[in-house]
Design a protein around this motif. Structure first.
Motif, PDB file in Angstrom:
ATOM      1  N   THR A   1     -25.714  23.342  13.459  1.00  0.00           N
ATOM      2  CA  THR A   1     -25.493  22.716  12.301  1.00  0.00           C
ATOM      3  C   THR A   1     -25.714  23.295  11.005  1.00  0.00           C
ATOM      4  O   THR A   1     -25.073  23.436  10.178  1.00  0.00           O
ATOM      5  CB  THR A   1     -25.945  21.260  12.445  1.00  0.00           C
ATOM      6  OG1 THR A   1     -25.516  20.448  13.531  1.00  0.00           O
ATOM      7  CG2 THR A   1     -25.209  20.091  11.196  1.00  0.00           C
TER       8      THR A   1
ATOM      9  N   MET B   1     -23.598  26.428  10.276  1.00  0.00           N
ATOM     10  CA  MET B   1     -22.425  26.251   9.849  1.00  0.00           C
ATOM     11  C   MET B   1     -22.405  25.632   8.504  1.00  0.00           C
ATOM     12  O   MET B   1     -21.707  26.167   7.513  1.00  0.00           O
ATOM     13  CB  MET B   1     -21.774  24.966  10.752  1.00  0.00           C
ATOM     14  CG  MET B   1     -20.427  24.583  10.300  1.00  0.00           C
ATOM     15  SD  MET B   1     -19.346  23.855  11.482  1.00  0.00           S
ATOM     16  CE  MET B   1     -20.509  22.162  11.507  1.00  0.00           C
TER      17      MET B   1
ATOM     18  N   VAL C   1     -11.160  26.350   9.276  1.00  0.00           N
ATOM     19  CA  VAL C   1     -12.007  25.373   9.477  1.00  0.00           C
ATOM     20  C   VAL C   1     -12.086  24.781  10.951  1.00  0.00           C
ATOM     21  O   VAL C   1     -13.363  25.028  11.285  1.00  0.00           O
ATOM     22  CB  VAL C   1     -11.889  24.054   8.461  1.00  0.00           C
ATOM     23  CG1 VAL C   1     -12.779  23.088   8.896  1.00  0.00           C
ATOM     24  CG2 VAL C   1     -12.506  24.390   6.905  1.00  0.00           C
TER      25      VAL C   1
ATOM     26  N   MET D   1     -14.957  25.816  13.540  1.00  0.00           N
ATOM     27  CA  MET D   1     -15.965  24.530  13.975  1.00  0.00           C
ATOM     28  C   MET D   1     -15.892  24.565  15.510  1.00  0.00           C
ATOM     29  O   MET D   1     -16.823  24.179  16.046  1.00  0.00           O
ATOM     30  CB  MET D   1     -15.079  22.936  13.562  1.00  0.00           C
ATOM     31  CG  MET D   1     -15.468  22.609  12.304  1.00  0.00           C
ATOM     32  SD  MET D   1     -14.663  21.100  11.819  1.00  0.00           S
ATOM     33  CE  MET D   1     -15.615  20.094  12.818  1.00  0.00           C
TER      34      MET D   1
ATOM     35  N   ILE E   1     -16.070  15.415  10.537  1.00  0.00           N
ATOM     36  CA  ILE E   1     -14.844  16.370  11.038  1.00  0.00           C
ATOM     37  C   ILE E   1     -13.839  15.970  10.285  1.00  0.00           C
ATOM     38  O   ILE E   1     -13.017  16.936   9.739  1.00  0.00           O
ATOM     39  CB  ILE E   1     -14.709  16.325  12.535  1.00  0.00           C
ATOM     40  CG1 ILE E   1     -15.945  16.600  13.425  1.00  0.00           C
ATOM     41  CG2 ILE E   1     -13.471  17.020  12.879  1.00  0.00           C
ATOM     42  CD1 ILE E   1     -15.794  16.428  14.815  1.00  0.00           C
TER      43      ILE E   1
ATOM     44  N   LEU F   1     -13.877  17.538   6.519  1.00  0.00           N
ATOM     45  CA  LEU F   1     -13.874  18.858   6.515  1.00  0.00           C
ATOM     46  C   LEU F   1     -12.383  19.181   6.268  1.00  0.00           C
ATOM     47  O   LEU F   1     -12.144  20.213   5.876  1.00  0.00           O
ATOM     48  CB  LEU F   1     -14.369  19.347   7.805  1.00  0.00           C
ATOM     49  CG  LEU F   1     -16.076  20.162   7.728  1.00  0.00           C
ATOM     50  CD1 LEU F   1     -16.430  20.859   8.835  1.00  0.00           C
ATOM     51  CD2 LEU F   1     -16.105  21.037   6.630  1.00  0.00           C
TER      52      LEU F   1
ATOM     53  N   TYR G   1     -20.594  16.508   2.809  1.00  0.00           N
ATOM     54  CA  TYR G   1     -20.834  16.863   4.234  1.00  0.00           C
ATOM     55  C   TYR G   1     -22.048  17.066   4.664  1.00  0.00           C
ATOM     56  O   TYR G   1     -22.327  16.616   5.753  1.00  0.00           O
ATOM     57  CB  TYR G   1     -19.969  18.307   4.430  1.00  0.00           C
ATOM     58  CG  TYR G   1     -20.019  18.743   5.777  1.00  0.00           C
ATOM     59  CD1 TYR G   1     -19.135  18.347   6.850  1.00  0.00           C
ATOM     60  CD2 TYR G   1     -21.075  19.645   6.416  1.00  0.00           C
ATOM     61  CE1 TYR G   1     -19.193  18.872   8.080  1.00  0.00           C
ATOM     62  CE2 TYR G   1     -21.002  20.265   7.399  1.00  0.00           C
ATOM     63  CZ  TYR G   1     -19.953  19.767   8.464  1.00  0.00           C
ATOM     64  OH  TYR G   1     -19.951  20.291   9.705  1.00  0.00           O
TER      65      TYR G   1
ATOM     66  N   THR H   1     -24.054  14.699   7.534  1.00  0.00           N
ATOM     67  CA  THR H   1     -24.710  15.221   8.775  1.00  0.00           C
ATOM     68  C   THR H   1     -26.202  15.114   8.991  1.00  0.00           C
ATOM     69  O   THR H   1     -26.491  14.582   9.975  1.00  0.00           O
ATOM     70  CB  THR H   1     -24.756  17.091   8.499  1.00  0.00           C
ATOM     71  OG1 THR H   1     -23.317  17.436   8.437  1.00  0.00           O
ATOM     72  CG2 THR H   1     -25.519  17.803   9.591  1.00  0.00           C
TER      73      THR H   1
ATOM     74  N   ASN I   1      -8.747  18.394  17.713  1.00  0.00           N
ATOM     75  CA  ASN I   1     -10.347  18.468  17.796  1.00  0.00           C
ATOM     76  C   ASN I   1     -10.754  17.168  18.669  1.00  0.00           C
ATOM     77  O   ASN I   1     -11.565  17.337  19.640  1.00  0.00           O
ATOM     78  CB  ASN I   1     -10.972  18.661  16.618  1.00  0.00           C
ATOM     79  CG  ASN I   1     -12.437  18.628  16.689  1.00  0.00           C
ATOM     80  OD1 ASN I   1     -13.196  17.462  16.932  1.00  0.00           O
ATOM     81  ND2 ASN I   1     -13.044  19.836  16.577  1.00  0.00           N
TER      82      ASN I   1
END
Length: 1452
Positions: A567, A570, A590, A594, A930, A933, A957, A961, A1172
């Protein structure tokens, strides 16, 4: 060159030139099938030549593949090709090749007509000529394979190779162009011929090879299976999809429980016997003991399985990268509104999205198949190795002390001032139990080495390279950070290893305490020690749970670190890409990145789990390696210390039976701790020569199913043995006669019955040499006389060499052909038949002889001769041990509620509300993050890059997180607290239930089964069950949130999603029904293996004496085969469900991608988000099904059942006696009726069995007194006292309640010190180590220790239950003197005995006959009765006068 050209016509030269030109052109790939055909032809010609050259040798030595297939009983061509079905497939392949050749010929004709006018260009006809030649040769191979079945496999493989290469050529020429925007199929002019060839090729190269069944080939042609396992005959497609298991799943769905008998048989290559043959070069006892670490032996043994798994793991990460590439290219096309930006049409990437998961699941399932096969077979091999070593271990290894076996640890405190040294030692049996349960499980769970050392690096490196192509150099910033942070999980892994090592030591301590407590559970209950033992077990459990807590915390840290590193990587990568490199974060970049970061996160998470499992496995395999290398074996010999054994002389007399200049000892050298016992330090020395009388009875004197036991049944011999060993009357007393189950350690038999049963086993055997160790000691005089007269003088002993160790020289001396005396110093001397010389050398034997003669004289009248009445009454089945019940159907709510209650304690609703709520919140925040993003990426489509507030988006973001990880940490810590609470609660409830149960339940339940509940099942709760529940909850919540998120932008797909979920759940329910049956059968199949270990360990001496190791080894292999059959089915069923759920998931994701691409009108960012979440949903469907199944089968219904067993009455306030009670040993009995297998009176007084009537102890009715108070006020000394593994101090005072002065005074009062001098080597002291069961001290010493324990307890009621029947006269005299002098006048002594001398001076004598009281009065009063039973016994005795005098003396 000119000469070469002269040999060829111009047309031929042109053709060769065309071929050479084709090989150099872009179309040279079309020559691949022809090249393979030419190579195959060369191999075929060489094989033909070799075959005829070696035809004679091949006929004589039928080996290998050809031999196994040549040995076909039928001459039918159908039979030679494996049967009708396989023959039909073979013919179909040949016909298909005919069709291919025909189609190729038509293409050649059509191409020749179309290109005849072209002279300067390379004609297409050459391509078709090459294909035609290849197909004709493929037809030849297919036809030859039918005719010559010896070479079928190799010929068919070559045929398939040619056809597959041709299919690849046609696919590249004609199908690949359809996926592009600019190309067209090269053979499009052929029209229908092109599609016909593709279809025919697909059928011949793919469908037939995948569908044709396999021919069964036994691993051992001499022992083929009548019905092979379906795995051995299944087709390739059936193997890879596990379709051959579908009949098992369907059969399980129709019944409540599918028994093991309805399952397919074990594959012959999994048989334990064949596995050991395979493992012999790598894991033989010699190589294991003297070679490298056993880990390397296992690697070599299973190198083929690991190679297969490695091949599969090559395809597994590739499939993941293919899916990522497809997402990237598909989103790139959508971002450009379908314009040609990738050069490939979107439908191709949708097909890749469908195919890559299918490739991945097939490769992954094959990996798991190979590894699960390796682990089940390695479990079988290691179990057999441990068993073999346990059969060879030195008996002294069971004692607690130095050097017995590895991992023996002595801890405690000792010093001046009389401090106690409480030495906690692990017994051999306890460690053996851990090795074959916990350690073996840890080793097999650590099988995923390829994940650690192959898949993890490949995923990380491959992901880094892929990220570079997507995000540029900024990807290396994040990857560099990952590398920099890698030492953190490495350090945590080291910490986890140390913690696991310490935790296993604490587990060993608890297992030892539990095992020992369960082994002496009857003594615990009779002494009223349940609460104290419970406290001790709880104390050990708390010490273990402290390390369990530490281990779980480190696991949580490793999980968090494993998720944090990707994480953070990223975040740093995105920050660098947007802020520094000014990269546009489009949806394609992205979401594809991801996926890669998610893969890295998943790999890191799995890495942490695998490292944890690997650490546990390493600790366990190190323990096992230490066991193999350091355990002292019976056949071990130290040449450096003892010298080289001289070679056998050819002059040795073959008839000689004896010893020359020999020395025998339990321990080569004294213990460094000074804790030896007289038995452990006893050394037998034979100077010069001692030759036994062959074919006669050799008397050895000095200080020293069950009957058949593997022999074939002989009715006449069997009946003779029963008669001569005085067992006929005993069998009449048993309802089931000789079918009576004796129970563990003979619990239903008296000491005398055990001795006679053991003797009967020896006499029934046909061994020429019989060793009898004091078999008369546990018998009354009359029975001993019967044994001497009927057995030792009988025909079954005549002519056999008998070595009889005994104290009863009065009965046996007249039988002896040779008498050997052993002095107190251990020197053995042959005395011939001169009894006087023996008595002169050992004065103590004179007293023993006199005592024996008195007993014989007192027993001249036969009182209880064996009855001749046989009776015709119907016998009971004799079963004592109940078969373990197998649960049926799904796990009941009771078991689940039991676990949930243990987790939540008194606040179940609050606990689970917070726990589940945290999961829902966590996954919702994750999903929103997600989407955010994607929203961020969509801004690059609308705004210039310089107008996008990167810091703002990055901050949001990052905040989301952080929130996710905070919630995750809270949820897992909250669950960890509940897990620890559940582990503590369930263990305590279970142990309290077992300690509080009745003797009858304990009689019916093997100790091994109880120990398994307390060790293996509790270990499951500690390690995996609660973790599985947590995983089930989190994956379920993740699946629900992912599904809702996936259909937010495409509500139309709600119904397809629900349909996929429904089909998945339905398939999962079918699988669950079968898997529950298998896992329950599998769980029950493990207990017999453990019981077999326990039985062999406890009867090790007997096994060796009878040479029954091979029979026990064969029985172990039989039980292992049953377990492995179930274990393999368990793993294979997991593969069955996995591949089906994966296929459903791939269909859902690909169909959703197709709809989003061609049907929906949403942005590329929303498409990426939906895909996703769809992928997450399909993955979670599989996980939920699998984890729910594992949770169902791992939840321990048996633990719940054991908490509900019948219980004795619990203590109450009303049942507490007065504080001063008992003040006397007064006993009063009214109308007492009781029935039990033996010792009914003793058990009735202790309220261990159901009774009718009343018993009053010191004025209080025993039924009104709490059991612990009653039993703690009474002490019993049984015929064979139970001793614990530990010091003598620990045996006298196991709960540290008295000082050393009190303990030494009790030992002195009991007469122990009178039997040894201060100069005796290895004399018993408080610090002397006592083996489990007291096996390293004599029976007399055990009785004295038990008497000392009784003196310490200061009970008002002392019960001697045949306590002196199995000891010599000297020890008997010491104990009787102690009872008369050391016990207070207020102590009641209740003696159960068969010796008149033992009871003649008692205050009162109770005479029983057939379970009824016939007389009860003082000795003088009983002797005054004219026709009294007791008087008749005394009057018939030769020692009548002395008995009358003793009674009169007592009266006066």
């Amino acid at each position: 060159m000119n000469r070469f050209q002269a040999q060829w016509s111009p047309d031929d030269q042109l053709y060769i030139g065309n071929v050479l030109a084709l090989s150099k052109s872009d179309n040279r790939y079309v020559l691949v099938p022809l090249a393979i055909a030419l190579l195959s032809a060369g191999i075929f010609v060489a094989r033909i030549a070799n075959y005829y050259a070696l035809k004679t040798r091949l006929a004589e030595a039928e080996t290998g593949e050809d031999a196994s297939e040549r040995d076909v009983p039928s001459n039918s061509i159908v039979a030679r090709n494996g049967g009708t079905v396989i023959f039909v497939f073979m013919v179909a392949r040949a016909l298909d090749c005919v069709a291919l050749a025909t189609l190729s010929l038509l293409s050649l004709i059509q191409s020749s007509s179309a290109t005849r006018h072209l002279s300067n260009e390379l004609p297409d006809v050459l391509v078709h000529e090459c294909m035609l030649a290849s197909n004709i040769y493929a037809l030849f191979l297919a036809s030859t394979a039918i005719a010559f079945h010896h070479w079928r496999k190799s010929l068919i493989r070559q045929n398939i190779a040619i056809l597959l290469s041709e299919l690849a050529v046609y696919t590249y020429r004609n199908l690949w162009p359809l996926a592009t925007y600019t190309k067209e199929p090269e053979d499009i002019a052929e029209g229908w011929l092109m599609w016909a060839k593709l279809g025919t090729l697909t059928f011949a190269a793919i469908v037939i090879p995948l569908s044709i069944p396999n021919v069964y080939k036994p691993i051992d042609p001499k022992r083929p299976e009548k019905v092979p396992h379906p795995e051995q005959t299944a087709s390739l497609i059936s193997l890879r999809t596990f379709h051959y298991l579908t009949p098992v799943v369907d059969a399980a769905r129709k019944v409540a429980h599918l028994p093991a008998s309805e399952l397919p048989p074990l594959a012959d290559y999994d048989r334990a016997q064949d596995l050991m043959k395979h493992a012999e070069p790598y894991l033989s006892p010699v190589s294991v003991r003297k070679g490298r670490h056993i880990f390397f032996g296992l690697l070599r043994c299973f190198s083929l399985e690991y190679f297969k798994a490695w091949v599969a793991m090559i395809a597994w990460p590739i499939s993941g990268f293919m899916a990522t590439l497809a997402i990237n290219r598909l989103l790139t096309a959508l971002e450009s509104d379908g314009m040609n930006t990738t050069g490939i049409r979107p439908w191709f990437w949708i097909l890749v999205l469908l195919a890559s998961p299918l490739l991945g699941t097939v490769s992954f399932q094959y990996y798991i198949l190979a590894m699960s096969h390796a682990l089940t077979t390695s479990e079988s091999i290691l179990t057999q190795l441990i068993f073999d070593y346990s059969l060879r271990v030195r008996v002294k290894a069971e004692s607690s002390g130095k050097g017995a076996t590895p991992d023996s640890q002595t801890s405690g405190e000792g010093g001046e001032g009389g401090q106690k040294a409480n030495k906690a030692t692990s017994s051999f049996t306890g460690r053996l139990t851990n090795l074959v349960t916990i350690d073996l499980t840890n080793i097999t769970d650590a099988r995923d080495l390829l994940f650690l050392f192959w898949d993890t690096p490949v995923e990380i490196v491959g992901g880094a390279v892929f990220l570079y192509f997507i995000l540029g150099w900024s990807a290396f910033v994040g990857i560099g950070l990952t590398v920099a942070l890698l030492p953190v999980p490495g350090w945590l892994a080291t910490v986890a290893s140390r913690i696991q090592d310490e935790k296993m030591k604490k587990t060993d301590d608890r297992t030892q305490t539990v095992t020992e407590s369960m082994n002496v559970i009857r003594m615990v209950k009779m002494f009223g020690w349940e609460r104290k033992i419970q406290s001790r077990i709880d104390e050990k459990r708390e010490a273990e749970l402290k390390w369990v807590w530490k281990a779980r915390l480190v696991d949580l840290l490793m999980l968090l670190v494993g998720q944090l590193i990707p994480t953070i990587t990223m975040l740093v990568t995105f920050a660098t890409a947007t802020l520094v490199a000014k990269v546009e974060l489009t949806a394609a970049k992205v979401f594809s990145s991801m996926i890669l970061f998610g893969n890295i996160r998943g790999v890191m998470t799995a890495f942490n789990y695998d490292v944890s499992a690997f650490i546990q496995g390493k600790v366990s395999i190190d323990r096992m390696n230490k066991f193999f290398k350091e355990t002292e074996l019976l056949d071990g010999y130290n040449e450096e210390e003892y010298g080289v054994v001289p070679g056998r002389s050819s002059a040795v007399d073959e008839s000689f039976l004896g010893c020359r200049n020999a020395t025998f000892t339990w321990n080569p050298e004294p213990s460094a701790t000074g804790t030896d016992t007289p038995s452990s330090q006893f050394k037998l020395t034979i100077p010069d020569e001692l030759q036994f009388a062959k074919g006669g009875i050799n008397l050895i004197v000095g200080p020293t199913d069950n009957i058949l036991f593997g022999s074939s049944y002989d009715e006449d011999r069997y009946q003779k043995v029963l008669h001569q060993c005085a067992l006929e009357q005993d069998l009449e007393l048993f309802e089931a006669g000789d079918q009576t189950e004796v129970g563990e350690r003979g619990l239903t038999l008296s000491g005398g019955q055990k001795a006679r049963l053991t003797l009967a086993r020896a006499i029934y055997s046909r061994a020429e040499i019989v060793l009898l160790d004091d078999v008369l000691a546990a018998l009354d005089v009359h029975t001993a006389k019967w044994i001497v007269n009927k057995c030792f003088k009988g025909d079954l002993v005549k002519g056999r060499t008998v070595l009889l160790v005994t104290h009863n020289i009065a009965l046996t001396s007249k039988l002896a052909h040779l008498i050997v005396s052993v002095s107190s110093s251990g020197v053995a001397t042959s005395r011939g038949q001169d009894l006087s010389a023996v008595l002169a050398s050992e004065p103590a034997l004179q007293t023993e002889l006199k005592h024996n003669q008195e007993e014989i004289a007192a027993d001249e009248a036969v009182i209880d001769a064996p009855s001749d009445a046989k009776g015709d009454k119907k016998k009971a089945d004799g079963k004592l041990i109940l078969a373990e019940e197998i649960q049926e159907g799904n796990v009941g709510w009771k078991s689940i509620a039991f676990l949930l209650k243990a987790l939540g304690s008194n606040h179940v609703l609050l606990f689970f509300t917070l726990w589940i709520g945290a999961s829902v919140l966590e996954y919702s925040v994750r999903s929103f993050n997600i989407w955010f993003l994607g929203y961020w990426s969509s801004q690059y489509e609308r705004l210039p890059i310089e107008d996008i507030p990167v810091f703002q988006y990055l901050g949001v973001y990052t905040l989301l997180t952080i929130v996710t990880f905070v919630i995750l940490t809270f949820r897992d810590v909250w669950m960890l607290i509940g897990q620890l609470r559940a582990s503590r609660t369930i263990h305590k409830v279970l142990s309290e239930s077992i300690l509080g149960t009745t003797l009858r339940w304990l009689d019916e339940t093997p100790v091994s089964r109880i120990v398994q509940r307390m060790t293996v099942d509790i270990g499951t709760i500690d390690e995996s069950l609660v973790r599985m529940l947590s995983y089930l909850q989190s994956t379920s919540m993740s699946m629900l949130v992912a599904f809702v998120s996936a259909v937010i932008f495409v509500p139309f797909f709600t119904l397809p999603g629900l349909f996929i979920a429904t089909v998945g759940m339905y398939t999962g329910s079918k699988y669950l029904k079968a898997q529950l049956s298998i896992r329950r059968e599998m769980s029950n199949a493990k207990a017999p293996v453990l019981a077999h270990f326990s039985s062999a360990a406890s009867g090790l001496v007997t096994l060796r004496a009878y040479g029954a190791q091979d029979a026990y080894r064969a029985e172990l292999q039989k039980r292992l085969d049953h377990y492995v059959k179930l274990s393999r089915m368990n793993y294979d069923l997991n593969r069955w469900i996995n591949i089906r759920i994966d296929v459903l998931g791939a269909l859902f994701t690909a169909s959703l991608a197709a709809y989003l691409t061609y049907g929906a009108k949403i942005s590329a960012a929303d498409v990426g988000f939906s895909l996703n979440r769809a992928a997450q949903f399909t993955n979670m469907v599989l996980l939920v099904v699998r984890i729910y199944n594992q949770f169902q089968v791992r939840i321990k219904q048996r633990i719940v059942a054991y908490t509900e067993v019948e219980q004795e009455l619990k203590p109450t306030e009303q049942g507490k006696p007065p504080a001063a009670w008992p003040t006397s040993g007064e006993i009063k009995v009214e109308n007492l009726t009781a029935r039990y297998s033996k010792s009914s009176l003793t058990l009735a007084l202790l309220r261990c069995i159901l009774t009718e009537g009343s018993v009053y102890f010191d004025g209080l009715k025993t039924n009104d007194i709490n059991l612990d108070a009653l039993r703690s006020s009474i002490t019993i000394i049984p015929q064979v006292p139970e001793l614990l593994s530990g010091t003598l101090r620990y045996n006298l005072d196991p709960f540290d309640e008295y000082d050393d002065a009190t303990l030494n005074a009790a030992l002195k009062s009991s007469g122990l010190y009178a039997t040894q001098s201060d100069t005796d080597e290895g004399r018993l002291t408080l610090d002397s180590d006592i083996a489990s069961g007291g096996t390293n001290v004599s029976v007399g010493q055990r009785q004295i220790i038990a008497l000392a324990r009784a003196i310490i307890r200061s009970s008002k009621l002392l019960i001697l239950d045949e306590a002196t029947s199995a000891i010599d006269h000297e020890t008997d005299t010491i104990i009787q003197n102690t009872l008369r002098k050391e016990l207070g006048p207020d102590v009641t002594v209740l003696t159960i005995a068969h010796r008149l001398q033992t009871i003649i001076d008692a205050d009162k004598i109770l005479v029983l006959d057939a379970g009824n009281i016939v007389e009860f009065a003082s000795p003088s009063e009983l002797l005054a009765k004219p026709k009294g039973v007791f008087k008749a016994l005394v009057d018939e005795s030769e020692d009548k006068q002395r008995l009358y005098e003793a009674a009169e003396k007592k009266r006066s």
